[in-house]
Design a protein around this motif. Structure first.
Motif, PDB file in Angstrom:
ATOM      1  N   ALA A  94       0.836  -1.209   0.000  1.00 52.70           N
ATOM      2  CA  ALA A  94       0.000   0.000   0.000  1.00 52.70           C
ATOM      3  C   ALA A  94       0.865   1.251   0.000  1.00 52.70           C
ATOM      4  O   ALA A  94       0.569   2.229  -0.709  1.00 52.70           O
ATOM      5  CB  ALA A  94      -0.924  -0.012   1.214  1.00 52.70           C
ATOM      6  N   ILE A  95       1.946   1.225   0.786  1.00 47.64           N
ATOM      7  CA  ILE A  95       2.839   2.387   0.835  1.00 47.64           C
ATOM      8  C   ILE A  95       3.458   2.629  -0.542  1.00 47.64           C
ATOM      9  O   ILE A  95       3.527   3.765  -1.018  1.00 47.64           O
ATOM     10  CB  ILE A  95       3.936   2.181   1.899  1.00 47.64           C
ATOM     11  CG1 ILE A  95       3.319   2.104   3.297  1.00 47.64           C
ATOM     12  CG2 ILE A  95       4.950   3.326   1.842  1.00 47.64           C
ATOM     13  CD1 ILE A  95       4.307   1.729   4.389  1.00 47.64           C
ATOM     14  N   ARG A  96       3.863   1.557  -1.202  1.00 47.54           N
ATOM     15  CA  ARG A  96       4.482   1.720  -2.516  1.00 47.54           C
ATOM     16  C   ARG A  96       3.493   2.286  -3.531  1.00 47.54           C
ATOM     17  O   ARG A  96       3.836   3.163  -4.325  1.00 47.54           O
ATOM     18  CB  ARG A  96       5.051   0.391  -3.010  1.00 47.54           C
ATOM     19  CG  ARG A  96       6.248  -0.107  -2.189  1.00 47.54           C
ATOM     20  CD  ARG A  96       7.093  -1.096  -2.965  1.00 47.54           C
ATOM     21  NE  ARG A  96       7.766  -0.463  -4.085  1.00 47.54           N
ATOM     22  CZ  ARG A  96       8.506  -1.111  -4.977  1.00 47.54           C
ATOM     23  NH1 ARG A  96       8.652  -2.417  -4.870  1.00 47.54           N
ATOM     24  NH2 ARG A  96       9.080  -0.469  -5.968  1.00 47.54           N
ATOM     25  N   TYR A  97       2.265   1.792  -3.521  1.00 47.14           N
ATOM     26  CA  TYR A  97       1.254   2.315  -4.435  1.00 47.14           C
ATOM     27  C   TYR A  97       0.914   3.776  -4.126  1.00 47.14           C
ATOM     28  O   TYR A  97       0.542   4.535  -5.027  1.00 47.14           O
ATOM     29  CB  TYR A  97      -0.022   1.476  -4.365  1.00 47.14           C
ATOM     30  CG  TYR A  97       0.024   0.190  -5.146  1.00 47.14           C
ATOM     31  CD1 TYR A  97       0.276   0.189  -6.518  1.00 47.14           C
ATOM     32  CD2 TYR A  97      -0.215  -1.039  -4.522  1.00 47.14           C
ATOM     33  CE1 TYR A  97       0.298  -0.998  -7.250  1.00 47.14           C
ATOM     34  CE2 TYR A  97      -0.191  -2.226  -5.249  1.00 47.14           C
ATOM     35  CZ  TYR A  97       0.071  -2.197  -6.604  1.00 47.14           C
ATOM     36  OH  TYR A  97       0.099  -3.368  -7.331  1.00 47.14           O
TER      37      TYR A  97
ATOM     38  N   LYS B 180      -5.591   1.421  -5.259  1.00 44.60           N
ATOM     39  CA  LYS B 180      -5.027   0.131  -4.846  1.00 44.60           C
ATOM     40  C   LYS B 180      -4.459   0.228  -3.428  1.00 44.60           C
ATOM     41  O   LYS B 180      -4.583  -0.717  -2.637  1.00 44.60           O
ATOM     42  CB  LYS B 180      -3.937  -0.309  -5.821  1.00 44.60           C
ATOM     43  CG  LYS B 180      -4.469  -0.884  -7.120  1.00 44.60           C
ATOM     44  CD  LYS B 180      -3.333  -1.488  -7.954  1.00 44.60           C
ATOM     45  CE  LYS B 180      -3.872  -2.125  -9.229  1.00 44.60           C
ATOM     46  NZ  LYS B 180      -2.793  -2.728 -10.050  1.00 44.60           N
ATOM     47  N   ALA B 181      -3.839   1.358  -3.120  1.00 42.33           N
ATOM     48  CA  ALA B 181      -3.286   1.549  -1.784  1.00 42.33           C
ATOM     49  C   ALA B 181      -4.399   1.501  -0.730  1.00 42.33           C
ATOM     50  O   ALA B 181      -4.274   0.832   0.305  1.00 42.33           O
ATOM     51  CB  ALA B 181      -2.539   2.877  -1.715  1.00 42.33           C
ATOM     52  N   LYS B 182      -5.498   2.186  -1.007  1.00 43.32           N
ATOM     53  CA  LYS B 182      -6.614   2.214  -0.047  1.00 43.32           C
ATOM     54  C   LYS B 182      -7.240   0.829   0.118  1.00 43.32           C
ATOM     55  O   LYS B 182      -7.617   0.437   1.230  1.00 43.32           O
ATOM     56  CB  LYS B 182      -7.673   3.212  -0.521  1.00 43.32           C
ATOM     57  CG  LYS B 182      -7.245   4.675  -0.402  1.00 43.32           C
ATOM     58  CD  LYS B 182      -8.320   5.602  -0.936  1.00 43.32           C
ATOM     59  CE  LYS B 182      -7.901   7.068  -0.817  1.00 43.32           C
ATOM     60  NZ  LYS B 182      -8.933   7.987  -1.360  1.00 43.32           N
TER      61      LYS B 182
ATOM     62  N   ALA C 115      10.833  -2.182   0.679  1.00 44.01           N
ATOM     63  CA  ALA C 115      11.210  -0.767   0.637  1.00 44.01           C
ATOM     64  C   ALA C 115      10.559  -0.148  -0.588  1.00 44.01           C
ATOM     65  O   ALA C 115      10.017  -0.851  -1.444  1.00 44.01           O
ATOM     66  CB  ALA C 115      12.734  -0.621   0.547  1.00 44.01           C
ATOM     67  N   ASP C 116      10.619   1.167  -0.651  1.00 49.84           N
ATOM     68  CA  ASP C 116      10.312   1.848  -1.907  1.00 49.84           C
ATOM     69  C   ASP C 116      11.570   2.590  -2.318  1.00 49.84           C
ATOM     70  O   ASP C 116      12.142   3.338  -1.523  1.00 49.84           O
ATOM     71  CB  ASP C 116       9.156   2.826  -1.764  1.00 49.84           C
ATOM     72  CG  ASP C 116       8.715   3.362  -3.119  1.00 49.84           C
ATOM     73  OD1 ASP C 116       7.901   2.700  -3.771  1.00 49.84           O
ATOM     74  OD2 ASP C 116       9.202   4.436  -3.532  1.00 49.84           O
ATOM     75  N   TRP C 117      11.994   2.356  -3.546  1.00 49.22           N
ATOM     76  CA  TRP C 117      13.173   3.039  -4.061  1.00 49.22           C
ATOM     77  C   TRP C 117      12.682   4.348  -4.675  1.00 49.22           C
ATOM     78  O   TRP C 117      12.175   4.383  -5.800  1.00 49.22           O
ATOM     79  CB  TRP C 117      13.888   2.137  -5.069  1.00 49.22           C
ATOM     80  CG  TRP C 117      14.420   0.928  -4.367  1.00 49.22           C
ATOM     81  CD1 TRP C 117      15.658   0.775  -3.829  1.00 49.22           C
ATOM     82  CD2 TRP C 117      13.724  -0.291  -4.085  1.00 49.22           C
ATOM     83  NE1 TRP C 117      15.786  -0.450  -3.223  1.00 49.22           N
ATOM     84  CE2 TRP C 117      14.610  -1.124  -3.366  1.00 49.22           C
ATOM     85  CE3 TRP C 117      12.430  -0.759  -4.349  1.00 49.22           C
ATOM     86  CZ2 TRP C 117      14.255  -2.398  -2.915  1.00 49.22           C
ATOM     87  CZ3 TRP C 117      12.067  -2.030  -3.903  1.00 49.22           C
ATOM     88  CH2 TRP C 117      12.970  -2.834  -3.206  1.00 49.22           C
ATOM     89  N   LEU C 118      12.790   5.416  -3.886  1.00 47.84           N
ATOM     90  CA  LEU C 118      12.154   6.684  -4.250  1.00 47.84           C
ATOM     91  C   LEU C 118      12.654   7.200  -5.591  1.00 47.84           C
ATOM     92  O   LEU C 118      11.883   7.649  -6.425  1.00 47.84           O
ATOM     93  CB  LEU C 118      12.402   7.726  -3.162  1.00 47.84           C
ATOM     94  CG  LEU C 118      11.850   7.360  -1.769  1.00 47.84           C
ATOM     95  CD1 LEU C 118      12.197   8.456  -0.771  1.00 47.84           C
ATOM     96  CD2 LEU C 118      10.346   7.128  -1.816  1.00 47.84           C
ATOM     97  N   PHE C 119      13.982   7.127  -5.796  1.00 44.26           N
ATOM     98  CA  PHE C 119      14.560   7.526  -7.079  1.00 44.26           C
ATOM     99  C   PHE C 119      16.031   7.160  -7.110  1.00 44.26           C
ATOM    100  O   PHE C 119      16.660   6.922  -6.067  1.00 44.26           O
ATOM    101  CB  PHE C 119      14.395   9.031  -7.358  1.00 44.26           C
ATOM    102  CG  PHE C 119      14.734   9.917  -6.194  1.00 44.26           C
ATOM    103  CD1 PHE C 119      16.052  10.272  -5.913  1.00 44.26           C
ATOM    104  CD2 PHE C 119      13.734  10.406  -5.363  1.00 44.26           C
ATOM    105  CE1 PHE C 119      16.357  11.086  -4.833  1.00 44.26           C
ATOM    106  CE2 PHE C 119      14.040  11.220  -4.268  1.00 44.26           C
ATOM    107  CZ  PHE C 119      15.353  11.555  -4.003  1.00 44.26           C
TER     108      PHE C 119
END
Length: 503
Positions: free
Chosen positions: A293-296, A338-340, A466-470
């Motif tokens: 959810a965080i990634r989306y 999708k996150a929600k 994780a999320d790879w922000l950039f």
């Protein structure tokens, strides 16, 4: 007019013409010589505390000294691939356990001492024996031996596909066993530059090694690395021409520079990965639905745009300059619905938000934290953002692993091994990923190595630890007339032999 007067006039005319031609040639030659400056000053941010590259940590030392003062058996180019250096060639046995390096002829150190296979053997053995910086990358080495003056044979306990790349760094540097100097303030190497002076937190000055053995002869006699931590002071130094290059410069601040025709602003690729880590053993983040959810919920394009637009989207743990890279941005595209939905499955909503602690070091400022808090709030996640001193982050997050979310710029190249280490602060433990990485390292071909890495990286991204922000791209600003300054990787790899400034 008498005939003799005509003769004198003709001679005078010829003299004027010939003199003019010589004057033109002389002036032209003089202007060319004046245009090629014998010095250039480069503004950098991170300064080394001392020059002992075998014992002192920090990429500032790699940036200043590797490829300039010190050299290894092999080196890296601007595309992050291995190229010859002190070794002109090498062969690998069919079982990938024996590497034979052939050195260039007539190599020597800047003090005049000959550089041969014995120096290579002593240098590599010293790294392992004394546990110098990065000694761990040579843990698989079984023996190092000289076979004549120009051949070095390195044998491994088992295949290691990362060996050559690892030798491009500190572990592969070659030093003069017989030289006597204070490594904290002096340096004796074999590179195209000599260390002229070092002023802690202020500057490091290099001068051309006129007796350099190789083909990378320095094009500029003197290069001054000036360390300027204040952004405004750095920009003023560039505008005032006390430095001719500034690296890095934030994309937002570079806009005004780019409008001036006296300057060039360009972004180069790098291996920095801004990683938003989710604690794999956290009471809430251990739930994959929460992590997904965080990634989306994260709008990576908006984050990149807010920083000026130079950075690249990155959907997985391997950056574009590293082996095994694959564009994985389509795995978790920005999708609030999708996150929600995932959060609802986990028992959360905008009316009953998921509360998470987000702790990171103050070296990254507050903008990213504020933007992420705003983006996640829209789907029902309340971030308690805590920006702390780096020492506090080391204690809370890195050591104690007491966090929900954290942010780190992981700037190391070839660092996928962190995702195969369940003891790392990510708390990410995937046996299949660990097996794939072990197979990658044990590969006997580059193609096999990359294939295993790609599979492992895709699994990691799908798991959403994780999320790879950039993928950070370094922006460099320089005066027109500067040539040969490396744009890619220049925060960790800065070979300067080809740099020139023509005013």
């Amino acid at each position: 007019m008498p005939s003799w007067a005509w003769i004198i006039a003709a001679i005078a005319a010829v003299a004027i013409v010939v003199g003019g031609v010589f004057a033109y040639q002389r002036n032209n030659s003089g202007s060319d010589a004046a245009a090629a400056s014998d010095s250039i000053a480069i503004g950098l941010t991170l300064a080394p505390t001392n020059l002992d590259i075998r014992n002192e940590a920090g990429t500032a030392l790699d940036q200043a000294l590797i490829g300039n003062v010190y050299e290894g058996l092999v080196a890296r180019n601007s595309e992050n691939t291995v190229i010859p250096a002190l070794a002109k060639s090498w062969t690998v046995s069919s079982d990938a356990k024996t590497y034979t390096f052939e050195l260039n002829a007539d190599e020597h150190f800047s003090n005049g001492d000959a550089l041969d296979s014995k120096d290579v053997v002593w240098s590599l053995d010293s790294v392992i024996k004394n546990e110098y910086q990065d000694y761990q990358v040579l843990a698989n080495v079984d023996s190092i031996a000289a076979d004549g003056a120009n051949t070095v044979v390195l044998k491994l306990k088992k295949p290691d596909a990362t060996l050559l790349w690892n030798l491009t760094g500190r572990a592969g540097l070659v030093f003069d066993e017989d030289a006597s100097y204070d490594a904290k303030t002096q340096a004796i190497g074999s590179g195209p530059y000599l260390l002229k002076s070092f002023k802690q937190n202020e500057s490091l000055t290099l001068t051309a090694n006129t007796k350099y053995w190789g083909s990378h002869q320095a094009k500029t006699k003197t290069v001054v690395l000036r360390y300027i931590t204040d952004t405004n002071a750095a920009i003023n130094a560039l505008k005032g021409n006390s430095i001719q290059v500034l690296a890095p410069i934030t994309e937002n601040l570079s806009a005004s520079i780019a409008k001036d025709s006296n300057y060039v602003v360009k972004a180069g690729n790098d291996t920095d990965k801004f990683v938003l880590a989710f604690n794999g053993k956290g009471s809430k983040t251990s739930d994959k639905r929460v992590r997904e959810a965080i990634r989306y919920a994260i709008d990576n394009k908006a984050l990149i745009s807010s920083r000026g637009g130079a950075d690249a989207a990155l959907g997985g743990p391997i950056p574009s300059l590293d082996p095994g890279y694959e564009d994985l941005t389509n795995l978790y595209p920005y999708d609030q619905s999708k996150a929600k939905k995932l959060l609802a499955e986990a028992g959360y909503s905008t009316s009953n938000p998921l509360k998470l602690n987000f702790e990171y070091a103050n070296i990254y400022g507050t903008d990213l934290g504020n933007q992420l808090r705003s983006q996640l709030k829209a789907v029902g996640i309340d971030l308690n953002v805590k920006v702390v001193e780096f020492s506090a982050w080391l204690q809370d997050v890195y050591t104690n692993k007491n966090y929900d979310l954290s942010l780190v710029d992981h700037n190391e190249s070839h660092d996928f091994y962190n995702w195969a280490n369940p003891e790392y602060y990510f708390n990410y433990d995937n046996k299949q990923v660990q097996e794939l990485y072990a197979k990658a390292v044990a590969s006997t071909s580059d193609a096999e190595y990359e294939s295993y890495l790609k599979k492992a990286a895709r699994l990691v991204s799908e798991d959403a630890p994780a999320d790879w922000l950039f993928n950070y791209r370094v922006t460099t600003a320089y005066r027109k007339g500067v040539t040969g300054f490396p744009l890619n990787l220049n925060q960790s790899l800065l070979p300067l032999w080809n740099v020139q400034y023509k005013a």
